[in-house]
Design a protein around this motif. Structure first.
Motif, PDB file in Angstrom:
ATOM      1  N   CYS A  35       0.836  -1.196   0.000  1.00  0.00           N
ATOM      2  CA  CYS A  35       0.000   0.000   0.000  1.00  0.00           C
ATOM      3  C   CYS A  35       0.876   1.253   0.000  1.00  0.00           C
ATOM      4  CB  CYS A  35      -0.924   0.027   1.218  1.00  0.00           C
ATOM      5  SG  CYS A  35      -2.347  -1.052   1.063  1.00  0.00           S
ATOM      6  N   ARG A  36       0.509   2.206  -0.783  1.00  0.00           N
ATOM      7  CA  ARG A  36       1.256   3.461  -0.833  1.00  0.00           C
ATOM      8  C   ARG A  36       0.383   4.531  -1.472  1.00  0.00           C
ATOM      9  NH1 ARG A  36       6.227   1.554  -4.103  1.00  0.00           N
ATOM     10  NH2 ARG A  36       5.827  -0.206  -2.749  1.00  0.00           N
ATOM     11  N   MET A  37       0.795   5.770  -1.318  1.00  0.00           N
ATOM     12  CA  MET A  37       0.076   6.885  -1.922  1.00  0.00           C
ATOM     13  C   MET A  37       0.881   7.420  -3.102  1.00  0.00           C
ATOM     14  SD  MET A  37      -2.791   7.596  -0.355  1.00  0.00           S
ATOM     15  CE  MET A  37      -3.065   9.309  -0.744  1.00  0.00           C
ATOM     16  N   ALA A  38       0.190   7.828  -4.136  1.00  0.00           N
ATOM     17  CA  ALA A  38       0.836   8.451  -5.283  1.00  0.00           C
ATOM     18  C   ALA A  38       0.178   9.802  -5.523  1.00  0.00           C
ATOM     19  CB  ALA A  38       0.701   7.567  -6.525  1.00  0.00           C
ATOM     20  N   LEU A  39       0.935  10.719  -6.064  1.00  0.00           N
ATOM     21  CA  LEU A  39       0.405  12.053  -6.346  1.00  0.00           C
ATOM     22  C   LEU A  39       0.857  12.484  -7.735  1.00  0.00           C
ATOM     23  CD1 LEU A  39      -0.976  14.711  -5.312  1.00  0.00           C
ATOM     24  CD2 LEU A  39       1.306  15.447  -4.615  1.00  0.00           C
ATOM     25  N   SER A  40      -0.092  12.892  -8.567  1.00  0.00           N
ATOM     26  CA  SER A  40       0.221  13.391  -9.905  1.00  0.00           C
ATOM     27  C   SER A  40      -0.293  14.820 -10.028  1.00  0.00           C
ATOM     28  CB  SER A  40      -0.429  12.509 -10.980  1.00  0.00           C
ATOM     29  OG  SER A  40       0.115  11.206 -10.944  1.00  0.00           O
ATOM     30  N   VAL A  41       0.576  15.715 -10.484  1.00  0.00           N
ATOM     31  CA  VAL A  41       0.234  17.128 -10.636  1.00  0.00           C
ATOM     32  C   VAL A  41       0.129  17.453 -12.123  1.00  0.00           C
ATOM     33  CG1 VAL A  41       0.929  19.490 -10.115  1.00  0.00           C
ATOM     34  CG2 VAL A  41       1.436  17.657  -8.494  1.00  0.00           C
ATOM     35  N   PHE A  42      -0.967  18.114 -12.513  1.00  0.00           N
ATOM     36  CA  PHE A  42      -1.229  18.383 -13.918  1.00  0.00           C
ATOM     37  C   PHE A  42      -1.119  19.863 -14.249  1.00  0.00           C
ATOM     38  CE2 PHE A  42      -3.283  14.434 -12.859  1.00  0.00           C
ATOM     39  CZ  PHE A  42      -3.036  13.627 -13.953  1.00  0.00           C
ATOM     40  N   ALA A  43      -0.776  20.132 -15.516  1.00  0.00           N
ATOM     41  CA  ALA A  43      -0.666  21.507 -16.011  1.00  0.00           C
ATOM     42  C   ALA A  43      -2.051  22.035 -16.364  1.00  0.00           C
ATOM     43  CB  ALA A  43       0.269  21.560 -17.219  1.00  0.00           C
ATOM     44  N   LEU A  44      -2.934  22.037 -15.385  1.00  0.00           N
ATOM     45  CA  LEU A  44      -4.308  22.503 -15.556  1.00  0.00           C
ATOM     46  C   LEU A  44      -4.633  23.458 -14.406  1.00  0.00           C
ATOM     47  CD1 LEU A  44      -5.976  19.064 -16.384  1.00  0.00           C
ATOM     48  CD2 LEU A  44      -5.572  20.933 -17.997  1.00  0.00           C
ATOM     49  N   PRO A  45      -5.431  24.463 -14.654  1.00  0.00           N
ATOM     50  CA  PRO A  45      -5.745  25.427 -13.594  1.00  0.00           C
ATOM     51  C   PRO A  45      -6.543  24.766 -12.468  1.00  0.00           C
ATOM     52  CG  PRO A  45      -7.116  25.807 -15.516  1.00  0.00           C
ATOM     53  CD  PRO A  45      -6.078  24.814 -15.924  1.00  0.00           C
ATOM     54  N   PRO A  46      -6.239  25.092 -11.223  1.00  0.00           N
ATOM     55  CA  PRO A  46      -6.972  24.498 -10.102  1.00  0.00           C
ATOM     56  C   PRO A  46      -8.461  24.826 -10.122  1.00  0.00           C
ATOM     57  CG  PRO A  46      -5.585  26.333  -9.370  1.00  0.00           C
ATOM     58  CD  PRO A  46      -5.197  26.031 -10.786  1.00  0.00           C
ATOM     59  N   GLU A  47      -8.857  25.872 -10.882  1.00  0.00           N
ATOM     60  CA  GLU A  47     -10.273  26.233 -10.977  1.00  0.00           C
ATOM     61  C   GLU A  47     -11.113  25.121 -11.602  1.00  0.00           C
ATOM     62  OE1 GLU A  47      -7.795  28.138 -12.024  1.00  0.00           O
ATOM     63  OE2 GLU A  47      -7.814  29.750 -10.504  1.00  0.00           O
ATOM     64  N   TYR A  48     -10.441  24.211 -12.329  1.00  0.00           N
ATOM     65  CA  TYR A  48     -11.159  23.097 -12.951  1.00  0.00           C
ATOM     66  C   TYR A  48     -11.904  22.268 -11.904  1.00  0.00           C
ATOM     67  CZ  TYR A  48      -9.444  23.322 -17.772  1.00  0.00           C
ATOM     68  OH  TYR A  48      -9.214  23.687 -19.072  1.00  0.00           O
ATOM     69  N   LEU A  49     -11.370  22.231 -10.682  1.00  0.00           N
ATOM     70  CA  LEU A  49     -11.968  21.409  -9.642  1.00  0.00           C
ATOM     71  C   LEU A  49     -13.406  21.827  -9.360  1.00  0.00           C
ATOM     72  CD1 LEU A  49     -11.233  19.057  -7.762  1.00  0.00           C
ATOM     73  CD2 LEU A  49     -10.575  20.735  -6.036  1.00  0.00           C
ATOM     74  N   GLY A  50     -13.672  23.129  -9.432  1.00  0.00           N
ATOM     75  CA  GLY A  50     -15.022  23.612  -9.203  1.00  0.00           C
ATOM     76  C   GLY A  50     -15.817  23.801 -10.476  1.00  0.00           C
ATOM     77  N   GLN A  51     -15.125  24.147 -11.573  1.00  0.00           N
ATOM     78  CA  GLN A  51     -15.807  24.468 -12.820  1.00  0.00           C
ATOM     79  C   GLN A  51     -16.191  23.235 -13.630  1.00  0.00           C
ATOM     80  OE1 GLN A  51     -12.986  27.014 -14.753  1.00  0.00           O
ATOM     81  NE2 GLN A  51     -13.410  28.785 -13.416  1.00  0.00           N
ATOM     82  N   ARG A  52     -15.405  22.163 -13.512  1.00  0.00           N
ATOM     83  CA  ARG A  52     -15.639  20.982 -14.361  1.00  0.00           C
ATOM     84  C   ARG A  52     -15.698  19.714 -13.508  1.00  0.00           C
ATOM     85  NH1 ARG A  52     -11.862  22.244 -19.611  1.00  0.00           N
ATOM     86  NH2 ARG A  52     -13.187  20.611 -20.493  1.00  0.00           N
ATOM     87  N   THR A  53     -16.428  19.825 -12.398  1.00  0.00           N
ATOM     88  CA  THR A  53     -16.513  18.721 -11.433  1.00  0.00           C
ATOM     89  C   THR A  53     -17.008  17.433 -12.073  1.00  0.00           C
ATOM     90  OG1 THR A  53     -16.950  20.308  -9.663  1.00  0.00           O
ATOM     91  CG2 THR A  53     -17.502  18.001  -9.230  1.00  0.00           C
ATOM     92  N   GLN A  54     -18.089  17.501 -12.836  1.00  0.00           N
ATOM     93  CA  GLN A  54     -18.666  16.296 -13.426  1.00  0.00           C
ATOM     94  C   GLN A  54     -17.718  15.643 -14.422  1.00  0.00           C
ATOM     95  OE1 GLN A  54     -21.433  14.754 -12.400  1.00  0.00           O
ATOM     96  NE2 GLN A  54     -21.470  16.362 -10.823  1.00  0.00           N
TER      97      GLN A  54
END
Length: 270
Positions: free
Chosen positions: A149-168
């Protein structure tokens, strides 16, 4: 039959505590046909068992007596009466067994701080998903034991506003591109250059797992796992991801196959 003269007082003189240890020693010497052992030899043997009980734990004759001299953590380490407060993330979803394990850990006299993660579940020494900070001590057993078991994290070249604007849309990506459970396979597996590596031909055990690996690429396996979108704040210029200071859209723990473009950085803490 010299050992018939061996008495409890003789054992007390060599450091045997009052109670079960003395009774066991005398019974074994009497019942195991050891009466021909002279008193001096018997006392020397009993003293060796007291001083090095681990050497006799596999001896069927002396095992029970040796156990009396093996340190008992519950007996030698007193727990604090009060449970030190600790942080619990996603408390409503944490099972009771994990809570009880962490509560006990927070009563240790060496405990400084602790926390439970949202995916915490009962382990052995500590809950899986539990974190314990102690003062000047190393506890090999103080880990939530699991397999791989382990955690992985991937960071994308996308604006953080996508989290609220394109939730679906982000939610749909997770549903389409990850699976949970050992038997949950993808209907249309993702192709990847890794399957062209020579190991899949040269190593028998790997060759036999190639098809399963193709069908499970991007899955999270079985167990209490999760995957989610979030925002990462990079505040230090010198950071492990080697990214400029700022906010980034991130996915954890998978790399989110099928996202608009590959991640800027991926990291798997160990």
């Amino acid at each position: 039959m010299a050992t018939t003269k061996l008495r409890g007082n003789d054992l007390r003189k060599i450091g045997y505590p009052e109670g079960r240890a003395i009774t066991l020693a005398l019974d074994i010497l009497d019942d195991r046909q050891l009466k021909k052992l002279d008193k001096g030899s018997a006392l020397a043997l009993l003293q060796k068992i007291k001083e090095d009980p681990y050497a006799y734990l596999r001896d069927s004759l002396w095992r029970d007596l040796a156990k009396e001299f093996v340190p008992d953590p519950k007996r030698n380490v007193g727990l604090n009466p009060e449970i030190k407060d600790y942080r619990r993330y996603g408390e409503a979803f944490i099972e009771d067994g994990a809570r009880k394990q962490m509560d006990t850990a927070m009563q240790l006299p060496i405990t400084l701080d602790g926390a439970l993660m949202p995916d915490a579940h009962q382990g052995y020494g500590l809950p899986i998903g539990g974190v314990l900070a102690v003062d000047n001590a190393v506890i090999p057993y103080g880990v939530g034991m699991d397999i791989g078991c382990r955690m992985a994290l991937s960071v994308f070249a996308l604006p953080p506003e996508y989290l609220g604007q394109r939730t679906q849309e982000l939610k749909k990506l997770l549903h389409n591109h990850t699976r949970f459970g050992a038997k949950e396979l993808f209907k249309n597996p993702t192709d990847d250059p890794i399957f062209d590596r020579p190991e899949f031909k040269d190593i028998a055990v790997v060759r036999g797992k190639r098809e399963a690996a193709i069908n499970q690429l991007g899955s999270s396996g079985s167990g209490n796992h999760f995957v989610e979108w979030g925002v990462v704040d990079i505040t230090a210029p010198d950071n492990d991801l080697d990214l400029p200071v700022g906010q980034y859209l991130a996915c954890s723990p998978t790399q989110g196959p099928g996202v608009w473009e590959p991640p800027l950085r991926s990291i798997t803490p160990r």
